[in-house]
Motif scaffolding. Structure first.
Motif, PDB file in Angstrom:
ATOM      1  N   ILE A  77      -1.256 108.563  44.407  1.00 33.43           N
ATOM      2  CA  ILE A  77      -0.689 107.464  43.624  1.00 33.43           C
ATOM      3  C   ILE A  77      -1.611 106.261  43.676  1.00 33.43           C
ATOM      4  CG2 ILE A  77       1.217 105.821  43.608  1.00 33.43           C
ATOM      5  CD1 ILE A  77       3.051 108.143  44.377  1.00 33.43           C
ATOM      6  N   HIS A  81      -4.554 106.763  41.368  1.00 31.20           N
ATOM      7  CA  HIS A  81      -4.307 106.601  39.935  1.00 31.20           C
ATOM      8  C   HIS A  81      -3.994 105.159  39.567  1.00 31.20           C
ATOM      9  CE1 HIS A  81      -4.745 110.585  38.241  1.00 31.20           C
ATOM     10  NE2 HIS A  81      -4.405 111.014  39.439  1.00 31.20           N
ATOM     11  N   PHE A  82      -3.445 104.379  40.524  1.00 31.19           N
ATOM     12  CA  PHE A  82      -3.272 102.956  40.253  1.00 31.19           C
ATOM     13  C   PHE A  82      -4.617 102.270  40.114  1.00 31.19           C
ATOM     14  CE2 PHE A  82       1.183 102.777  42.148  1.00 31.19           C
ATOM     15  CZ  PHE A  82       1.752 102.548  40.924  1.00 31.19           C
ATOM     16  N   CYS A 116      -7.485 103.676  38.924  1.00 26.38           N
ATOM     17  CA  CYS A 116      -8.382 104.409  38.007  1.00 26.38           C
ATOM     18  C   CYS A 116      -9.265 105.393  38.763  1.00 26.38           C
ATOM     19  CB  CYS A 116      -9.281 103.485  37.202  1.00 26.38           C
ATOM     20  SG  CYS A 116      -8.421 102.277  36.277  1.00 26.38           S
ATOM     21  N   PHE A 163       8.109 105.323  45.784  1.00 26.38           N
ATOM     22  CA  PHE A 163       7.134 105.018  44.739  1.00 26.38           C
ATOM     23  C   PHE A 163       7.048 103.514  44.505  1.00 26.38           C
ATOM     24  CE2 PHE A 163       6.168 104.214  40.257  1.00 26.38           C
ATOM     25  CZ  PHE A 163       4.916 104.781  40.188  1.00 26.38           C
ATOM     26  N   LEU A 164       8.208 102.855  44.522  1.00 30.70           N
ATOM     27  CA  LEU A 164       8.239 101.406  44.321  1.00 30.70           C
ATOM     28  C   LEU A 164       7.446 100.700  45.419  1.00 30.70           C
ATOM     29  CD1 LEU A 164       9.790  99.927  42.094  1.00 30.70           C
ATOM     30  CD2 LEU A 164      11.548  99.414  43.764  1.00 30.70           C
ATOM     31  N   TRP A 204       3.863 101.246  44.891  1.00 26.34           N
ATOM     32  CA  TRP A 204       3.463 100.420  43.745  1.00 26.34           C
ATOM     33  C   TRP A 204       3.203  98.983  44.207  1.00 26.34           C
ATOM     34  CZ3 TRP A 204       7.131 100.197  38.899  1.00 26.34           C
ATOM     35  CH2 TRP A 204       6.435  99.648  37.813  1.00 26.34           C
ATOM     36  N   PHE A 205       4.089  98.439  45.047  1.00 28.32           N
ATOM     37  CA  PHE A 205       3.877  97.097  45.603  1.00 28.32           C
ATOM     38  C   PHE A 205       2.544  97.062  46.328  1.00 28.32           C
ATOM     39  CE2 PHE A 205       8.701  96.341  46.323  1.00 28.32           C
ATOM     40  CZ  PHE A 205       8.845  96.081  44.974  1.00 28.32           C
ATOM     41  N   TRP A 211      -0.182  98.717  46.112  1.00 25.94           N
ATOM     42  CA  TRP A 211      -1.445  98.774  45.388  1.00 25.94           C
ATOM     43  C   TRP A 211      -1.526  97.734  44.292  1.00 25.94           C
ATOM     44  CZ3 TRP A 211      -4.853 100.830  48.173  1.00 25.94           C
ATOM     45  CH2 TRP A 211      -4.461 101.794  49.102  1.00 25.94           C
ATOM     46  N   THR A 212      -0.560  96.805  44.254  1.00 22.75           N
ATOM     47  CA  THR A 212      -0.641  95.738  43.254  1.00 22.75           C
ATOM     48  C   THR A 212      -0.757  94.364  43.897  1.00 22.75           C
ATOM     49  OG1 THR A 212       0.754  97.061  41.808  1.00 22.75           O
ATOM     50  CG2 THR A 212       0.497  94.763  41.244  1.00 22.75           C
ATOM     51  N   PHE A 213       0.033  94.117  44.939  1.00 21.08           N
ATOM     52  CA  PHE A 213       0.148  92.748  45.431  1.00 21.08           C
ATOM     53  C   PHE A 213      -0.935  92.423  46.452  1.00 21.08           C
ATOM     54  CE2 PHE A 213       4.976  93.136  44.691  1.00 21.08           C
ATOM     55  CZ  PHE A 213       4.755  93.043  43.337  1.00 21.08           C
ATOM     56  N   PHE A 237      -1.635 103.787  35.951  1.00 23.45           N
ATOM     57  CA  PHE A 237      -1.033 104.967  36.573  1.00 23.45           C
ATOM     58  C   PHE A 237      -0.613 105.995  35.531  1.00 23.45           C
ATOM     59  CE2 PHE A 237       2.646 107.169  38.421  1.00 23.45           C
ATOM     60  CZ  PHE A 237       2.025 107.692  39.529  1.00 23.45           C
ATOM     61  N   VAL A 252      -9.056 106.887  34.141  1.00 17.58           N
ATOM     62  CA  VAL A 252      -9.765 107.285  35.365  1.00 17.58           C
ATOM     63  C   VAL A 252     -11.259 107.283  35.100  1.00 17.58           C
ATOM     64  CG1 VAL A 252     -10.218 109.234  36.875  1.00 17.58           C
ATOM     65  CG2 VAL A 252      -7.886 108.604  36.363  1.00 17.58           C
TER      66      VAL A 252
END
Lengths: 363, 221
Positions: free
Chosen positions: A56, A59-60, A62, A314-315, A318-319, A321-323, B38, B44
């Protein structure tokens, strides 16, 4: 109202108790099943979660993540586990050897003890303690002891600073998490996890209580992400500041234990979150739509639990890899000046709602 | 009038309530960005290299290997003017010229490029007045002997393509040309010292001499 399905909760501990008069060995078998099952579950879950996290995260960003070992790198976790098992276990010369040895086990112990009371489905629960919520918040605090011991015994400044930060952080955020848990305890009127799940047959607590549930869900999510030391609250092991924080001096198997405990804690937090706010293994029901509810009932409760928990996992990923990471003072400000006051007001509002029986779908 | 120090215009302070919602909206915005990546596997950038060797496309501007493009007749545009050699920061290029037997004009004999010392700065390509050189992305250049990284870029010794085009008779054209291979430079490949190719680093101005055909006649095997 819609009482077509009555869920019979039967835990493994109950089965062992019932089998005791007939055969001691059957009872012992159930106990062994509970113990071994919990251990095996933890080991397997750790590998699955690490693979999921890597995929995950990739893919966050790329990327593609592990691709070489097995189909799409599916055996990567097994290869890594074998590597960690075979690696040299280095103990620093001036470390407190005994404490250094037991710290990772303390960390994992807290996680393992919590697994035992999680209601994964009506038939899949090791023990159903009547003070389940209290038990979870007490036992999960044991993990911080492991972190503190690890940081202290390593005899390394990075480890010590990391451990102290982790201690301060977990102690602070435990308050908000517990306040958020209390809201659900107030609404459902019980501490027993299986009863809390059953109380959500008419609707999940997150939307049954006029926004109070949503607020406490968000507070619990933030506070528990902070409690398990994950980004954006990973100041305890911020790579750029503290190399690896409390586990700087760990390698091989003991490092793997810390790593495992971290991922298991993530699962536990997600599982508790879904149990208390999203109905646990209870299927999704809308009022009196009998047809819709019937279709939802066809999905086995274990799958409901797995789905809800995976969504929250997942949430949290997600946090991560974003914040960006919070500074120490920002972290404390967020807890003491924002989450805690909101938590208190929210608890008060929940008390009013319960007092006047205001929530949706009353019994 | 006193001098005024220019100050940064003060930022408009954001109130706690607005700041709270602004923070939340910016966090959600960030989550939207990562979620877009995602759910779109086409974003990618990782290349699965050994597997996609057939379809791998290197960027046009990749600077990995110097080459001297030859046109459809097999003629290059190099005139042997030495400008690239002078521009090369660490003497990775050695141009050996010769006098054409009939026209008495200068022309290229060997164009030697030492990939082992090249910094891939692209200066030779930039300065070439005849656009005779090009960098391209052929990156599979691993060898077991660094002498194999010394390439001869021109496939023939002789006049550049425009000069050759003026010669009408094909037989006459062929007489002006001597074949050269990739490793047929001045470098003996049998293990002895590298002759004709100077060591790296710029020599002092006084020693700046060009290697000519006469210099290397005795050294080359």
């Amino acid at each position: 109202m819609n009482e077509t399905t009555v869920w019979q909760v039967k835990t493994i501990a109950q089965r062992a108790q019932e089998a005791l008069p007939d055969s001691v060995w059957l009872s012992a078998g159930y106990i062994a099943l509970g113990l071994v099952g919990a251990g095996a579950f933890v080991a397997l879950l750790g590998m699955v979660l690490i693979y999921a996290e890597r995929k995950i995260a990739a893919h966050f960003q790329c990327r593609m993540g592990p691709m070489r070992v097995g189909w799409h790198g599916i055996l990567q976790s097994i290869a890594d586990t074998l590597k960690l098992l075979l690696k040299e276990d280095i103990v620093p010369e001036n470390a407190d050897k005994l404490l250094h040895l037991i710290a990772p086990f303390l960390c994992l112990l807290g996680a393992l003890l919590t697994i035992a009371v999680l209601p994964m489905s009506p038939t899949l629960q090791v023990a159903d303690v009547n003070i389940g919520v209290l038990y979870i918040s007490a036992v999960s605090g044991l993990g911080v002891l492991g972190l503190l011991v690890a940081g202290w015994s390593s005899n390394n400044k990075w480890s010590l600073i990391g451990a102290m930060r982790a201690g301060a952080q977990i102690v602070s955020y435990e308050l908000s998490a517990t306040l958020a848990l209390l809201v659900v305890v107030l609404l459902s009127g019980t501490l027993q996890l299986s009863k809390i799940v059953e109380s959500q047959a008419q609707g999940w607590w997150i939307w049954r209580a006029h926004g109070v549930g949503i607020v406490s869900f968000i507070i619990f999510l933030i506070a528990s992400v902070a409690e398990i030391n994950r980004t954006p609250f990973d100041i305890a092991e911020g790579e750029s500041e503290l190399t690896a924080g409390f586990h700087t001096e760990y390698s091989g198997m003991r490092f793997a234990f810390f790593f495992l405990a971290e991922f298991i804690n993530m699962f536990i937090v997600s599982a508790v979150c879904s149990t208390l706010f999203l109905g646990g293994w209870m299927p999704f029901h809308i009022g009196n739509l009998a047809g819709f509810n019937g279709i939802m009932d066809l999905i086995p409760p274990g799958l409901w639990f797995a789905g809800k928990t995976s969504f929250i996992i997942f949430l949290i990923m997600w946090f991560r890899w974003t914040f960006p990471r919070l500074r120490v003072d920002q972290l404390m400000k967020l807890e003491w000046k924002l989450l805690l006051p909101i938590g208190f007001v929210n608890l008060f509002a929940a008390a009013v709602i319960v007092l006047y029986n205001l929530y949706f779908f009353p019994k | 009038m006193t001098m005024q120090t220019p100050t940064k215009p003060a930022k408009k302070p954001v109130g706690p309530i607005r700041g709270f919602f602004k923070g939340i909206s910016s966090l959600l915005k960030g989550m939207g960005v990562t979620f877009k990546y995602f759910v779109h596997p086409s974003t990618v950038v990782t290349q699965q290299y050994p597997e996609n060797r057939e379809t791998l496309k290197m960027p046009d501007r990749a600077r990995i290997r110097l080459s001297m493009p030859h046109d459809e007749n097999g003629y290059h545009k190099c005139t042997g003017c030495h400008i690239c050699e002078d521009a090369c920061p660490n003497r990775s290029i050695t141009v050996v010229d010769r006098k054409n037997a009939t026209t008495k004009r200068q022309e290229i004999d060997h164009f030697i490029w030492r990939m082992d010392s090249c910094t891939f700065c692209n200066l030779c390509v930039v300065v070439c007045p005849f656009t005779a050189l090009k960098m391209h992305g052929d990156f599979e250049n691993s060898v077991y002997d660094r002498r194999l990284l010394i390439y001869n870029l021109n496939r023939y010794a002789g006049p550049a393509a425009p000069a050759l085009a003026k010669i009408e008779d094909p037989e006459e054209r062929k007489r002006n040309i001597d074949e050269r291979g990739v490793y047929s430079g001045l470098i003996p490949m049998n293990g002895s010292a590298i002759a004709g190719v100077r060591a790296c680093g710029k020599p002092p101005e006084s020693e700046k001499v060009r290697v000519t055909e006469d210099d290397i006649k005795g050294e080359s095997p």
